[in-house]
Design a protein around this motif. Structure first.
Motif, PDB file in Angstrom:
ATOM      1  N   LEU A   1       0.830  -1.210   0.000  1.00 52.89           N
ATOM      2  CA  LEU A   1       0.000   0.000   0.000  1.00 52.89           C
ATOM      3  C   LEU A   1       0.866   1.263   0.000  1.00 52.89           C
ATOM      4  CD1 LEU A   1      -3.064  -1.055   2.229  1.00 52.89           C
ATOM      5  CD2 LEU A   1      -2.891  -0.984  -0.267  1.00 52.89           C
ATOM      6  N   PRO A   2       1.907   1.362   0.819  1.00 51.37           N
ATOM      7  CA  PRO A   2       2.797   2.523   0.693  1.00 51.37           C
ATOM      8  C   PRO A   2       3.419   2.667  -0.702  1.00 51.37           C
ATOM      9  CG  PRO A   2       3.160   1.473   2.804  1.00 51.37           C
ATOM     10  CD  PRO A   2       2.205   0.587   2.036  1.00 51.37           C
ATOM     11  N   MET A   3       3.644   1.548  -1.368  1.00 48.95           N
ATOM     12  CA  MET A   3       4.205   1.645  -2.730  1.00 48.95           C
ATOM     13  C   MET A   3       3.264   2.412  -3.656  1.00 48.95           C
ATOM     14  SD  MET A   3       5.956  -2.114  -3.318  1.00 48.95           S
ATOM     15  CE  MET A   3       6.439  -1.868  -5.043  1.00 48.95           C
ATOM     16  N   LEU A   4       1.951   2.259  -3.460  1.00 49.09           N
ATOM     17  CA  LEU A   4       0.992   2.968  -4.326  1.00 49.09           C
ATOM     18  C   LEU A   4       1.151   4.475  -4.164  1.00 49.09           C
ATOM     19  CD1 LEU A   4      -2.325   0.905  -3.815  1.00 49.09           C
ATOM     20  CD2 LEU A   4      -0.525   0.580  -5.513  1.00 49.09           C
ATOM     21  N   ILE A   5       1.289   4.910  -2.911  1.00 49.57           N
ATOM     22  CA  ILE A   5       1.458   6.342  -2.652  1.00 49.57           C
ATOM     23  C   ILE A   5       2.830   6.806  -3.139  1.00 49.57           C
ATOM     24  CG2 ILE A   5       1.831   8.030  -0.794  1.00 49.57           C
ATOM     25  CD1 ILE A   5      -0.499   6.792   0.708  1.00 49.57           C
ATOM     26  N   ALA A   6       3.850   6.049  -2.779  1.00 52.08           N
ATOM     27  CA  ALA A   6       5.216   6.457  -3.097  1.00 52.08           C
ATOM     28  C   ALA A   6       5.440   6.560  -4.606  1.00 52.08           C
ATOM     29  CB  ALA A   6       6.211   5.483  -2.474  1.00 52.08           C
ATOM     30  N   GLU A   7       4.793   5.680  -5.350  1.00 60.07           N
ATOM     31  CA  GLU A   7       4.934   5.711  -6.808  1.00 60.07           C
ATOM     32  C   GLU A   7       4.483   7.067  -7.361  1.00 60.07           C
ATOM     33  OE1 GLU A   7       5.898   3.197  -9.356  1.00 60.07           O
ATOM     34  OE2 GLU A   7       6.008   5.199 -10.218  1.00 60.07           O
ATOM     35  N   GLU A   8       3.262   7.454  -7.012  1.00 57.17           N
ATOM     36  CA  GLU A   8       2.724   8.695  -7.587  1.00 57.17           C
ATOM     37  C   GLU A   8       3.360   9.931  -6.963  1.00 57.17           C
ATOM     38  OE1 GLU A   8       0.866   8.779 -10.174  1.00 57.17           O
ATOM     39  OE2 GLU A   8       0.092   6.720 -10.310  1.00 57.17           O
TER      40      GLU A   8
ATOM     41  N   TYR B   1      -7.800  -0.038  -2.570  1.00 58.86           N
ATOM     42  CA  TYR B   1      -7.131   1.249  -2.353  1.00 58.86           C
ATOM     43  C   TYR B   1      -6.369   1.735  -3.594  1.00 58.86           C
ATOM     44  CZ  TYR B   1      -8.192   0.602   2.608  1.00 58.86           C
ATOM     45  OH  TYR B   1      -8.834   0.438   3.805  1.00 58.86           O
ATOM     46  N   TRP B   2      -6.426   0.992  -4.647  1.00 58.84           N
ATOM     47  CA  TRP B   2      -5.635   1.257  -5.858  1.00 58.84           C
ATOM     48  C   TRP B   2      -5.737   2.713  -6.298  1.00 58.84           C
ATOM     49  CZ3 TRP B   2      -1.797  -0.423  -8.682  1.00 58.84           C
ATOM     50  CH2 TRP B   2      -1.732  -0.192 -10.051  1.00 58.84           C
ATOM     51  N   ARG B   3      -6.945   3.237  -6.404  1.00 59.39           N
ATOM     52  CA  ARG B   3      -7.119   4.599  -6.913  1.00 59.39           C
ATOM     53  C   ARG B   3      -6.903   5.637  -5.801  1.00 59.39           C
ATOM     54  NH1 ARG B   3      -9.775   7.314 -11.685  1.00 59.39           N
ATOM     55  NH2 ARG B   3      -9.333   9.444 -11.106  1.00 59.39           N
ATOM     56  N   THR B   4      -7.506   5.398  -4.642  1.00 55.34           N
ATOM     57  CA  THR B   4      -7.437   6.364  -3.539  1.00 55.34           C
ATOM     58  C   THR B   4      -6.002   6.699  -3.170  1.00 55.34           C
ATOM     59  OG1 THR B   4      -9.380   5.237  -2.669  1.00 55.34           O
ATOM     60  CG2 THR B   4      -8.289   6.786  -1.191  1.00 55.34           C
ATOM     61  N   LEU B   5      -5.191   5.697  -2.997  1.00 52.60           N
ATOM     62  CA  LEU B   5      -3.834   5.941  -2.525  1.00 52.60           C
ATOM     63  C   LEU B   5      -2.947   6.542  -3.604  1.00 52.60           C
ATOM     64  CD1 LEU B   5      -3.045   2.962  -0.120  1.00 52.60           C
ATOM     65  CD2 LEU B   5      -4.088   5.182   0.342  1.00 52.60           C
ATOM     66  N   ARG B   6      -3.177   6.129  -4.825  1.00 51.53           N
ATOM     67  CA  ARG B   6      -2.379   6.737  -5.893  1.00 51.53           C
ATOM     68  C   ARG B   6      -2.730   8.219  -6.017  1.00 51.53           C
ATOM     69  NH1 ARG B   6      -3.612   3.698 -10.853  1.00 51.53           N
ATOM     70  NH2 ARG B   6      -1.979   4.931 -11.824  1.00 51.53           N
ATOM     71  N   GLU B   7      -4.003   8.544  -5.867  1.00 48.78           N
ATOM     72  CA  GLU B   7      -4.391   9.955  -5.912  1.00 48.78           C
ATOM     73  C   GLU B   7      -3.773  10.751  -4.773  1.00 48.78           C
ATOM     74  OE1 GLU B   7      -8.600  10.466  -6.042  1.00 48.78           O
ATOM     75  OE2 GLU B   7      -8.705   9.997  -8.173  1.00 48.78           O
ATOM     76  N   ALA B   8      -3.753  10.154  -3.597  1.00 51.61           N
ATOM     77  CA  ALA B   8      -3.153  10.859  -2.453  1.00 51.61           C
ATOM     78  C   ALA B   8      -1.686  11.161  -2.750  1.00 51.61           C
ATOM     79  CB  ALA B   8      -3.288  10.030  -1.176  1.00 51.61           C
TER      80      ALA B   8
END
Ligand code: FES
Ligand code: FES
Lengths: 154, 713
Positions: free
Chosen positions: B80-87, B125-132
């Motif tokens: 899950l942190p990877m999703l945020i960290a990527e974007e 959480y795919w979309r939510t976390l990437r947007e964050a």
């Protein structure tokens, strides 16, 4: 009064001599890295080293280990530099992690005794330590890696 | 990359974190704010609103990310942190993960609850976390552009810093955090195209692993608090029974025992430490009222299932299976059965509660924070903001830790003794008082045409329902996913298919178990398909391939697994192969097992696994979850059985409910199909195909189909 040497630290305890080492470690000394899994020597989650030998702390009464040198997972280097810890990180072994103290200490004892263990040695040393998450293939790889890290270090 | 509107932008908020950092989160609406029990976040907020934090960047460059799913070994604390960290284009070395508190804003969009299960974390959480993460990158870029007085378009974010193309200037995120915290939420953000990913799809070391090699990872059973007492609960061994007479005199005289209290699940012995509590419990003299299930046993349960199997509700009806079967050139029938199974998480159930008159704190290895919160509010009568749920590491979950029984134990015991209490179950409690994977009884029938191809398939299921487990009087539903998943969605091109389900509950509690109904239905359908193949003189792989014409993704994993396992060439002497496929949780898996028989026992030497789970986040975690799910499923295939006698569970510990051991573990190879489809689940889909792959190999070896688990020759 019972004397107990854990991770090079001396403790004087007024506990019931029949109290299993597992609960002495966890509930009296606060060393919760050692885990309870079955309580009757079937799973290995509670494995610690007594004078370097792996023992099941859930069925080892306090009276039996007084005077022995006990090593728990907390007794490995804090910087995780033990070859087994390094290998465990490099091979990304743990999943839930609950069984891993028992796995790691069993591997530490094995490599201390046999720096270059055969597959049969590894089977023998590790088969009693259950992992519900199925980390066995990585444990096998990590033990090989730990052996080669230790060899390089030596 | 396309610019996309920020979904639910009105809820997205940016603010200053303590110490001059940047905080990105979600603003709670009024009701959610009333529910908020997040003291730390409230303190960091500016008073105008209560954002719920996804990420914080502090001046020291550390990016703290909150993980709303529970870490039970499946790797969410990294994925899950990877999703945020990527974007965000964060520097992964500066990313830290922490467990989220209870808060409606952290709900997994798939459930609308804070809950971990059904292989939903990445999907949800795919979309939510990437947007964050993307909002973070956007404001950091703007902050840098403002600092330098240049156009945002000329700035570039990478690995935790913004640089200016022309001048070569750069600033770390930590240095930009304070300025970024004052900026508005952008209307829209860029989300990367998969080809632009630098983190997603790369094997990243897990963030939780260091703490799991030095003993410092805090599990529920490790919780330490001042004045904490430990309790163990004696429960009626018979399902549905209750406490009759108790004599606790001897128990109370055990050194270290503080109190003995009756709670709804039984008798709690509260002590200074677990050893005293356990001795106290053994000293209790209890007369149980066994209740109506006192004579229940496995044979009775099976007989009831068999009796009801043909009276189920139809959940799928393609063509006319009954007519095709009646007029069949060749007809095949078989009964398949699976037993109840316990979860046997390595960490026995436990929960710690500190219930006071005006507050309730709960430390718990749970898969269902929202449920825990609601349970505590219901039992204590406290409002939402007075109940705090602290999630610990979970020593395994597999569905078991979504239940509330151990939570209720701790709340009731703490309230009764007026002190913080940790309730720890023994392994025996854990095996004997689980919510079991349902035992089911299945009647299968197939019709074959002259060419040996199946033209009709009928699957009649009887068993308890998990989703409706408490509603004994309601009509059965043929589409109850908790019993029919993996059967209803039979992927094969057979013109006439009928699947029915008869719900037959008993006193044995049932629950969600890794991969739920697919865990048994894949075994049943994939093994019966091998019977069909044998009857029609077809190769099991070739038949599947022919029947999966329309199912491109399933067919691709089938072909990949077969190729990697050398299906086309004979196995080594004494070795036999079995193949199986299953789609579950939006992922597609095929496995080939290589088995030999020695001393009347199957031994699994090698498993080749191919998975298509859509876009990959952390491929090493996917491989690990396949290994894990295969080992978990092998225990069920080769060993697992919970049986009932005298209304109670016969098994009690690992001697009679054994787990697959280190020396029994096959070599496992995992191949991931590259895909740009939306992510599918990963934690469970590896389990369904392994039992049938092994059973089909045994069928190949012995000529006798395996129709019952665990496999006994
Ligand atoms: S807890 Fe000691 S062997 Fe299982
Ligand atoms: S890592 Fe979970 S039990 Fe071994």
């Amino acid at each position: 009064m019972i004397r107990l040497l854990v991770n090079d630290q001396e403790h004087e305890l007024t506990a019931d001599p029949a109290m299993p080492l597992l609960w002495v470690l966890r509930d009296l000394l606060g060393l919760t890295g050692t885990k309870y899994g079955c309580g009757i020597s079937l799973c290995g989650a509670c494995t610690v080293l007594a004078d370097g030998e792996p023992v099941r702390s859930c069925t080892t009464p306090l009276s039996k280990v007084s005077g022995k040198k006990i090593t728990t997972i907390e007794g490995l280097p804090k910087d995780r530099s033990h070859p087994v810890q390094q290998a465990w990180i490099e091979e990304q072994v743990p999943q839930c992690g609950y069984c891993q103290s028992g796995q790691i200490l069993s591997a530490v004892a094995l490599l201390a005794r046999k720096p270059r263990p055969s597959d049969a040695d590894v089977d023998q040393a590790m088969s009693g330590v259950l992992c519900r998450c199925g980390t066995y293939p990585r444990i096998r790889r990590a033990i090989r890696r730990a052996a080669s890290i230790a060899e390089k270090d030596a | 990359m396309p610019r996309l509107a920020v979904t639910r932008r009105e809820f997205m908020r940016i603010s200053a974190a303590l110490g001059g950092g940047l905080l990105i989160g979600i603003q709670l609406d009024n009701r959610a704010r009333a529910d908020a029990a997040d003291a730390a976040t409230a303190a960091a907020a500016d008073g105008m609103f209560t954002p719920n934090v996804w990420l914080t960047i502090t001046p020291d460059d550390v990016v703290s990310i909150r993980v709303a799913s529970s870490e039970m070994g499946q790797g969410v604390m990294t994925a899950l942190p990877m999703l945020i960290a990527e974007e965000l284009d964060a520097d992964w070395d500066t990313v830290r993960a922490e467990f989220a508190p209870i808060n409606p804003a952290y709900a997994n969009p798939i459930f609308g609850r804070q809950q971990t299960g059904g292989s939903t974390a990445i999907r949800g959480y795919w979309r939510t976390l990437r947007e964050a993460g993307a909002v973070g990158r956007e404001v950091l870029l703007t902050a840098a552009a403002q600092t330098w007085g240049v156009a945002v378009e000329s700035c570039h974010a990478e690995r935790g810093q913004v640089s200016h193309g022309n001048s070569g200037r750069s600033l770390r995120y930590g240095a930009l955090a304070r300025r970024a915290a004052g900026l508005p939420v952008p209307e829209s953000v860029f989300l990367k195209e998969p080809s632009q990913f630098t983190l997603l799809g790369r094997a990243m070391p897990r963030l939780d692993i260091p703490a799991k090699v030095d003993g410092s990872a805090g599990f529920g059973s490790d919780v330490k608090l001042p004045g904490l007492l430990t309790a163990t609960v004696a429960r009626c061994p018979v399902f549905g029974g209750s406490v009759g007479k108790v004599n606790d005199k001897r128990a109370r005289s055990v050194a270290g025992v503080r109190k003995v209290v009756v709670i709804s699940s039984g008798i709690a012995v509260v002590a200074d430490h677990f050893w005293a509590a356990r001795q106290g419990r053994e000293a209790l003299e209890i007369d149980w009222n066994p209740g109506p299930a006192a004579r229940l046993d496995s044979a009775t349960i099976t007989a009831r299932l068999a009796e009801r199997a043909d009276s189920g509700t139809v959940g799928r009806n393609d063509g006319d299976a009954e007519r095709a079967l009646a007029s069949a050139n060749r007809r095949l029938e078989a009964v398949y059965e699976v037993p109840y199974l316990a979860h046997a998480c390595m960490e026995p159930m436990n929960c710690t509660a500190d219930v006071r008159t005006d507050s309730c704190d709960i430390w718990v290895p749970t898969q269902a924070q929202t449920s825990v919160h609601q349970t505590a509010m219901r039992l204590t009568g406290l409002p939402a903001d007075k109940v705090r749920v602290h999630t610990t590491y979970l020593g395994g979950g597999f569905g078991r830790r979504g239940e509330q029984d151990f939570v209720i134990d701790a709340i009731e015991t703490s309230r009764a003794v007026g002190a913080p209490v940790k309730v720890l179950w023994t392994r025996e409690d854990d095996i004997q008082h689980d919510f079991y994977r349902p035992a089911t009884y299945n009647r299968l029938a197939a019709a074959l045409d002259k060419q040996g191809m199946p033209v009709a398939w009928r699957h009649r299921i009887a068993g308890p329902s998990i989703s409706q487990r408490d509603a004994t009087a309601r009509e059965t539903s043929g589409s109850d996913f908790s019993a029919t998943e993996g059967a209803l969605n039979l992927p094969y091109a057979i013109p006439n298919i009928l699947v029915s389900y008869a719900r037959v509950n008993s006193a044995v509690p049932v629950g969600y178990w890794r991969s739920v109904a697919s865990s048994q239905n894949a075994f049943i359908t994939e093994c019966f398909l091998d019977e069909v193949a044998a009857a029609g003189g077809k190769d099991p792989y070739a038949l599947r391939r022919a029947l999966l014409g329309e199912q491109a993704r399933l067919r691709a994993v089938l072909e990949l697994a077969a190729a990697k396992a050398d299906w086309g060439s004979p196995a080594a002497a004494g070795r036999f192969r079995g193949i199986a496929v299953a789609e579950s949780f939006r992922s597609y898996v095929a496995q080939v097992a290589e088995v030999s028989i020695a001393g009347g026992q199957p031994r699994v030497h090698r498993v080749v696994c191919a998975i298509d789970c859509g876009m990959t986040v952390n491929p090493d975690t996917i491989a690990a979850q396949m290994e894990s799910a295969i080992v978990f499923g092998l225990t069920a295939a080769l060993k697992g059985e919970i049986s009932i006698a005298d209304g109670r569970v016969v098994q009690s510990n690992f001697h009679d409910y054994p787990l697959l051991g280190f020396d029994e573990c096959p070599d496992i190879e995992v191949y991931i199909v590259p895909s740009e489809a939306d992510p599918g689940g990963v934690g469970e889909p590896g389990t369904p195909p392994i039992a049938p792959a092994v059973a089909n190999a045994v069928f190949a070896a012995t000529g006798n189909p395996v129709r019952r688990l665990p496999i006994r020759l």
